[in-house]
Write a protein that holds these residues in place. Structure first.
Motif, PDB file in Angstrom:
ATOM      1  N   LEU A  17     -11.223   1.564   4.976  1.00 51.65           N
ATOM      2  CA  LEU A  17     -11.330   0.266   5.653  1.00 51.65           C
ATOM      3  C   LEU A  17     -11.940  -0.791   4.745  1.00 51.65           C
ATOM      4  O   LEU A  17     -11.533  -1.953   4.778  1.00 51.65           O
ATOM      5  N   PHE A  18     -12.895  -0.405   3.906  1.00 53.69           N
ATOM      6  CA  PHE A  18     -13.428  -1.378   2.944  1.00 53.69           C
ATOM      7  C   PHE A  18     -12.361  -1.757   1.926  1.00 53.69           C
ATOM      8  O   PHE A  18     -12.283  -2.909   1.498  1.00 53.69           O
ATOM      9  N   SER A  19     -11.511  -0.814   1.524  1.00 49.72           N
ATOM     10  CA  SER A  19     -10.414  -1.132   0.599  1.00 49.72           C
ATOM     11  C   SER A  19      -9.430  -2.098   1.247  1.00 49.72           C
ATOM     12  O   SER A  19      -8.986  -3.069   0.618  1.00 49.72           O
ATOM     13  N   LEU A  20      -9.083  -1.848   2.503  1.00 52.11           N
ATOM     14  CA  LEU A  20      -8.200  -2.742   3.249  1.00 52.11           C
ATOM     15  C   LEU A  20      -8.836  -4.121   3.381  1.00 52.11           C
ATOM     16  O   LEU A  20      -8.201  -5.146   3.107  1.00 52.11           O
ATOM     17  N   GLN A  21     -10.096  -4.149   3.764  1.00 49.03           N
ATOM     18  CA  GLN A  21     -10.820  -5.415   3.920  1.00 49.03           C
ATOM     19  C   GLN A  21     -10.839  -6.181   2.607  1.00 49.03           C
ATOM     20  O   GLN A  21     -10.635  -7.392   2.586  1.00 49.03           O
ATOM     21  N   TRP A  22     -11.061  -5.501   1.500  1.00 62.20           N
ATOM     22  CA  TRP A  22     -11.134  -6.144   0.195  1.00 62.20           C
ATOM     23  C   TRP A  22      -9.799  -6.802  -0.144  1.00 62.20           C
ATOM     24  O   TRP A  22      -9.755  -7.948  -0.594  1.00 62.20           O
ATOM     25  N   ASP A  23      -8.686  -6.093   0.095  1.00 64.31           N
ATOM     26  CA  ASP A  23      -7.367  -6.684  -0.149  1.00 64.31           C
ATOM     27  C   ASP A  23      -7.132  -7.899   0.744  1.00 64.31           C
ATOM     28  O   ASP A  23      -6.670  -8.944   0.295  1.00 64.31           O
ATOM     29  N   LEU A  24      -7.448  -7.759   2.026  1.00 62.37           N
ATOM     30  CA  LEU A  24      -7.174  -8.835   2.981  1.00 62.37           C
ATOM     31  C   LEU A  24      -8.050 -10.063   2.743  1.00 62.37           C
ATOM     32  O   LEU A  24      -7.570 -11.198   2.833  1.00 62.37           O
ATOM     33  N   VAL A  25      -9.317  -9.863   2.424  1.00 62.78           N
ATOM     34  CA  VAL A  25     -10.205 -11.014   2.240  1.00 62.78           C
ATOM     35  C   VAL A  25      -9.840 -11.788   0.962  1.00 62.78           C
ATOM     36  O   VAL A  25      -9.927 -13.007   0.917  1.00 62.78           O
ATOM     37  N   TRP A  53       0.793  -1.220   0.000  1.00 60.49           N
ATOM     38  CA  TRP A  53       0.000   0.000   0.000  1.00 60.49           C
ATOM     39  C   TRP A  53       0.828   1.273   0.000  1.00 60.49           C
ATOM     40  O   TRP A  53       0.309   2.345  -0.284  1.00 60.49           O
ATOM     41  N   GLY A  54       2.091   1.183   0.394  1.00 62.45           N
ATOM     42  CA  GLY A  54       2.946   2.361   0.472  1.00 62.45           C
ATOM     43  C   GLY A  54       2.884   3.013   1.843  1.00 62.45           C
ATOM     44  O   GLY A  54       1.929   2.812   2.601  1.00 62.45           O
ATOM     45  N   PRO A  55       3.899   3.837   2.171  1.00 65.91           N
ATOM     46  CA  PRO A  55       3.979   4.426   3.513  1.00 65.91           C
ATOM     47  C   PRO A  55       2.845   5.392   3.841  1.00 65.91           C
ATOM     48  O   PRO A  55       2.405   5.471   4.981  1.00 65.91           O
ATOM     49  N   GLN A  56       2.347   6.114   2.854  1.00 68.31           N
ATOM     50  CA  GLN A  56       1.276   7.080   3.124  1.00 68.31           C
ATOM     51  C   GLN A  56      -0.011   6.361   3.545  1.00 68.31           C
ATOM     52  O   GLN A  56      -0.660   6.748   4.520  1.00 68.31           O
ATOM     53  N   VAL A  57      -0.390   5.313   2.811  1.00 61.81           N
ATOM     54  CA  VAL A  57      -1.596   4.552   3.149  1.00 61.81           C
ATOM     55  C   VAL A  57      -1.406   3.854   4.489  1.00 61.81           C
ATOM     56  O   VAL A  57      -2.320   3.811   5.324  1.00 61.81           O
ATOM     57  N   PHE A  58      -0.198   3.301   4.727  1.00 59.72           N
ATOM     58  CA  PHE A  58       0.102   2.657   5.999  1.00 59.72           C
ATOM     59  C   PHE A  58      -0.132   3.632   7.158  1.00 59.72           C
ATOM     60  O   PHE A  58      -0.793   3.287   8.143  1.00 59.72           O
ATOM     61  N   GLN A  59       0.400   4.844   7.062  1.00 61.38           N
ATOM     62  CA  GLN A  59       0.240   5.830   8.134  1.00 61.38           C
ATOM     63  C   GLN A  59      -1.229   6.211   8.329  1.00 61.38           C
ATOM     64  O   GLN A  59      -1.704   6.361   9.455  1.00 61.38           O
ATOM     65  N   GLN A  60      -1.952   6.330   7.227  1.00 60.43           N
ATOM     66  CA  GLN A  60      -3.372   6.684   7.307  1.00 60.43           C
ATOM     67  C   GLN A  60      -4.157   5.575   8.007  1.00 60.43           C
ATOM     68  O   GLN A  60      -4.963   5.843   8.896  1.00 60.43           O
ATOM     69  N   LEU A  61      -3.924   4.321   7.609  1.00 57.14           N
ATOM     70  CA  LEU A  61      -4.625   3.198   8.228  1.00 57.14           C
ATOM     71  C   LEU A  61      -4.238   3.053   9.694  1.00 57.14           C
ATOM     72  O   LEU A  61      -5.093   2.783  10.542  1.00 57.14           O
ATOM     73  N   LYS A  62      -2.961   3.220   9.990  1.00 59.15           N
ATOM     74  CA  LYS A  62      -2.497   3.123  11.376  1.00 59.15           C
ATOM     75  C   LYS A  62      -3.202   4.163  12.241  1.00 59.15           C
ATOM     76  O   LYS A  62      -3.641   3.870  13.352  1.00 59.15           O
ATOM     77  N   GLY A  63      -3.363   5.381  11.719  1.00 55.27           N
ATOM     78  CA  GLY A  63      -4.079   6.421  12.452  1.00 55.27           C
ATOM     79  C   GLY A  63      -5.530   6.069  12.705  1.00 55.27           C
ATOM     80  O   GLY A  63      -6.113   6.457  13.726  1.00 55.27           O
ATOM     81  N   MET A  64      -6.142   5.321  11.783  1.00 55.61           N
ATOM     82  CA  MET A  64      -7.545   4.933  11.925  1.00 55.61           C
ATOM     83  C   MET A  64      -7.729   3.741  12.866  1.00 55.61           C
ATOM     84  O   MET A  64      -8.796   3.579  13.460  1.00 55.61           O
TER      85      MET A  64
END
Length: 195
Positions: free
Chosen positions: A163-171, A40-51
């Motif tokens: 979160l739906f984008s993250l869920q979609w990748d993970l599932v 996902w790259g560092p920017q997305v990682f930081q955004q998700l971590k914040g959430m």
């Protein structure tokens, strides 16, 4: 009154898009997200971590929740179905319902580097039983690709696109790895349905 966003059935489970158990284990959540930073790259990682980590996480808030029938909730946890985010809409989000395929590979199988993953997938309907779902009002089948709009009058309650984008990748990854077989193991136990 609450209704399942997929089938319109009453009395749905209120499900977490990203597991509620992550709230209890912030260090594990953070390190787990870090593993996927290369995807996902560092920017997305930081955004998700914040959430998902820290005092301001949104794990137990409306943007991390969706209403599903208990059976759909179970299938989602077993990576049999997924929700592909396709568009942000006014006061909501548009998703595409996806039936995911089961892998023919076992976790212990050796896999050739040149293997085409598509050759290892088969629909759950080919497993000796037919897996299907229909809308409770129209009786139309819920097919792969069915578009679902989730809207709300309260802008702060719109499900999170990220979160739906993250869920979609993970599932999808879980489906490829045979997640349903792992969770069907007799020794597998969980204190929380969302784990």
């Amino acid at each position: 009154d609450r209704y399942c966003v997929v089938t319109g059935a009453a009395n749905p489970d209120i499900c977490h898009i990203f597991p509620f158990a992550a709230k209890k284990t912030p260090d594990r959540t953070s390190s787990g997200l870090f593993v996927f930073m290369h995807l996902w790259g560092p920017q997305v990682f930081q955004q998700l971590k914040g959430m998902l980590v820290g005092d301001r996480n949104i794990i137990d808030t409306a943007p991390n929740m969706v209403a599903l029938q208990p059976l759909l909730h179970r299938w989602w946890g077993k990576a049999m179905i997924g929700f592909e985010p396709i568009e942000k809409i006014e006061n909501g989000i548009r998703l595409r319902f996806r039936w995911l395929s089961k892998t023919k590979l076992a976790i212990k199988d050796e896999v050739a580097w040149d293997l085409n993953p598509l050759e290892c997938l088969q629909p759950y309907s080919d497993q000796g039983g037919y897996v299907k779902m229909a809308h409770s009002n129209t009786y139309r089948p819920i097919l792969d690709g069915t578009v679902i709009d989730i809207t709300t009058q309260d802008e702060s309650a719109v499900p999170s696109w990220d979160l739906f984008s993250l869920q979609w990748d993970l599932v999808r990854m879980a489906s490829l790895c045979g997640a349903a077989e792992a969770s069907d193991d007799d020794d597998w136990e969980s204190d929380d349905d969302d784990e």
